[in-house]
Design a protein around this motif. Sequence first.
Motif, PDB file in Angstrom:
ATOM      1  N   GLY A  60       0.567  -1.376  -0.152  1.00  0.00           N
ATOM      2  CA  GLY A  60       0.116  -0.082   0.169  1.00  0.00           C
ATOM      3  C   GLY A  60       0.739   1.288  -0.303  1.00  0.00           C
ATOM      4  O   GLY A  60       2.013   1.306  -0.690  1.00  0.00           O
ATOM      5  N   VAL A  61       0.190   2.589   0.797  1.00  0.00           N
ATOM      6  CA  VAL A  61       0.742   3.425   0.991  1.00  0.00           C
ATOM      7  C   VAL A  61       2.004   3.419   1.539  1.00  0.00           C
ATOM      8  O   VAL A  61       2.750   4.148   0.544  1.00  0.00           O
ATOM      9  CB  VAL A  61      -0.644   5.169   1.466  1.00  0.00           C
ATOM     10  CG1 VAL A  61       0.997   5.792   1.242  1.00  0.00           C
ATOM     11  CG2 VAL A  61      -1.374   4.912   0.423  1.00  0.00           C
ATOM     12  N   LEU A  62       1.757   2.818   2.750  1.00  0.00           N
ATOM     13  CA  LEU A  62       3.253   3.144   3.466  1.00  0.00           C
ATOM     14  C   LEU A  62       4.703   2.206   2.280  1.00  0.00           C
ATOM     15  O   LEU A  62       5.822   2.692   2.524  1.00  0.00           O
ATOM     16  CB  LEU A  62       3.187   1.863   4.418  1.00  0.00           C
ATOM     17  CG  LEU A  62       4.188   1.921   5.361  1.00  0.00           C
ATOM     18  CD1 LEU A  62       4.378   3.614   6.007  1.00  0.00           C
ATOM     19  CD2 LEU A  62       4.099   1.556   6.800  1.00  0.00           C
ATOM     20  N   GLY A  63       4.720   1.145   1.769  1.00  0.00           N
ATOM     21  CA  GLY A  63       5.416  -0.011   1.116  1.00  0.00           C
ATOM     22  C   GLY A  63       5.925   0.924  -0.054  1.00  0.00           C
ATOM     23  O   GLY A  63       6.621   1.329  -0.557  1.00  0.00           O
ATOM     24  N   ARG A  64       4.994   2.037  -0.870  1.00  0.00           N
ATOM     25  CA  ARG A  64       5.342   2.909  -1.881  1.00  0.00           C
ATOM     26  C   ARG A  64       6.344   3.881  -1.061  1.00  0.00           C
ATOM     27  O   ARG A  64       7.756   4.267  -2.134  1.00  0.00           O
ATOM     28  CB  ARG A  64       4.446   3.746  -2.660  1.00  0.00           C
ATOM     29  CG  ARG A  64       3.415   2.422  -3.512  1.00  0.00           C
ATOM     30  CD  ARG A  64       2.182   2.855  -3.905  1.00  0.00           C
ATOM     31  NE  ARG A  64       1.489   4.008  -3.614  1.00  0.00           N
ATOM     32  CZ  ARG A  64       0.317   3.309  -3.053  1.00  0.00           C
ATOM     33  NH1 ARG A  64       0.312   2.158  -3.493  1.00  0.00           N
ATOM     34  NH2 ARG A  64      -0.388   3.895  -2.878  1.00  0.00           N
ATOM     35  N   LEU A  65       5.933   4.559   0.006  1.00  0.00           N
ATOM     36  CA  LEU A  65       7.198   5.635   0.191  1.00  0.00           C
ATOM     37  C   LEU A  65       7.878   5.017   1.250  1.00  0.00           C
ATOM     38  O   LEU A  65       9.000   5.757   1.394  1.00  0.00           O
ATOM     39  CB  LEU A  65       5.870   5.839   1.953  1.00  0.00           C
ATOM     40  CG  LEU A  65       5.927   7.202   2.841  1.00  0.00           C
ATOM     41  CD1 LEU A  65       6.292   8.435   1.895  1.00  0.00           C
ATOM     42  CD2 LEU A  65       6.106   6.866   4.470  1.00  0.00           C
ATOM     43  N   ALA A  66       7.735   3.834   1.725  1.00  0.00           N
ATOM     44  CA  ALA A  66       9.468   3.369   1.861  1.00  0.00           C
ATOM     45  C   ALA A  66      10.255   2.810   0.720  1.00  0.00           C
ATOM     46  O   ALA A  66      11.916   2.250   0.475  1.00  0.00           O
ATOM     47  CB  ALA A  66       9.258   1.540   2.480  1.00  0.00           C
ATOM     48  N   GLU A  67       9.870   3.207  -0.383  1.00  0.00           N
ATOM     49  CA  GLU A  67      10.562   2.738  -1.423  1.00  0.00           C
ATOM     50  C   GLU A  67      10.803   4.213  -2.429  1.00  0.00           C
ATOM     51  O   GLU A  67      11.695   3.608  -3.452  1.00  0.00           O
ATOM     52  CB  GLU A  67      10.154   1.804  -2.065  1.00  0.00           C
ATOM     53  CG  GLU A  67      10.018   0.584  -1.742  1.00  0.00           C
ATOM     54  CD  GLU A  67       9.456  -0.681  -2.934  1.00  0.00           C
ATOM     55  OE1 GLU A  67       9.667  -0.630  -4.335  1.00  0.00           O
ATOM     56  OE2 GLU A  67       9.603  -2.273  -2.227  1.00  0.00           O
ATOM     57  N   LEU A  68      11.117   4.915  -1.361  1.00  0.00           N
ATOM     58  CA  LEU A  68      11.118   6.245  -2.149  1.00  0.00           C
ATOM     59  C   LEU A  68      12.580   6.309  -2.901  1.00  0.00           C
ATOM     60  O   LEU A  68      13.204   6.225  -1.920  1.00  0.00           O
ATOM     61  CB  LEU A  68      10.448   7.735  -1.767  1.00  0.00           C
ATOM     62  CG  LEU A  68       8.976   7.897  -1.871  1.00  0.00           C
ATOM     63  CD1 LEU A  68       8.316   8.942  -1.044  1.00  0.00           C
ATOM     64  CD2 LEU A  68       8.866   7.809  -3.419  1.00  0.00           C
TER      65      LEU A  68
END
Length: 134
Positions: A90-98
Motif C-alpha cells: 500500500g501507501v506505506l510500501g510505496r513511501l518506503a521505496e522512494l
Amino acid sequence: ALARDLLPPASMDALAGGALLAVRRARGADLPRWMRLGWPALAALFLLVVWSDPGPADSTWEWPRWMLVQVLPLVPLMAIVSACSSGLGGVLGRLAELPPLLFLGRISYGVYLYHPILLAYAVKAQPWIPLNVS
C-alpha cells in the motif's frame, strides 16, 4: 554514563530482541498477539516517560530510569521490524521505496558510525559557528 551508553553491551537488548524475532520467524511463528496489538500503547507510554520526566533528581534512580527508557521501546520496534521484514504494501510500501529513503537506508550505517566524529569537530569549531551546536 558514557560507557553505559556507548559500549557494545549497551545494545544487547536490541540485538537479543532481533535474535528472538529471527528465531520465531525461522520456526514459522509470527509475533505474539500481545505484541502485535499492544505495541501502540507501549510506544505511547515510552513517549510519555521520555517527554514528561526531566531526569532523576536522585542518582539512585538514574539506572532504573535508563533501563525503562531503553527496554520499553523494544516491543514497538520489534513489531515494526517484523512488519517491515514481511514486506510493506500500500501507501506505506510505496513511501518506503522512494529513492531518497532507499538512499538513506544505504548510507545510514555510515552516518551512524561517522556522526560522533563530525559532531566533535562541530563542537571544536563552535567559536566560528554562529549557532550553539553543543
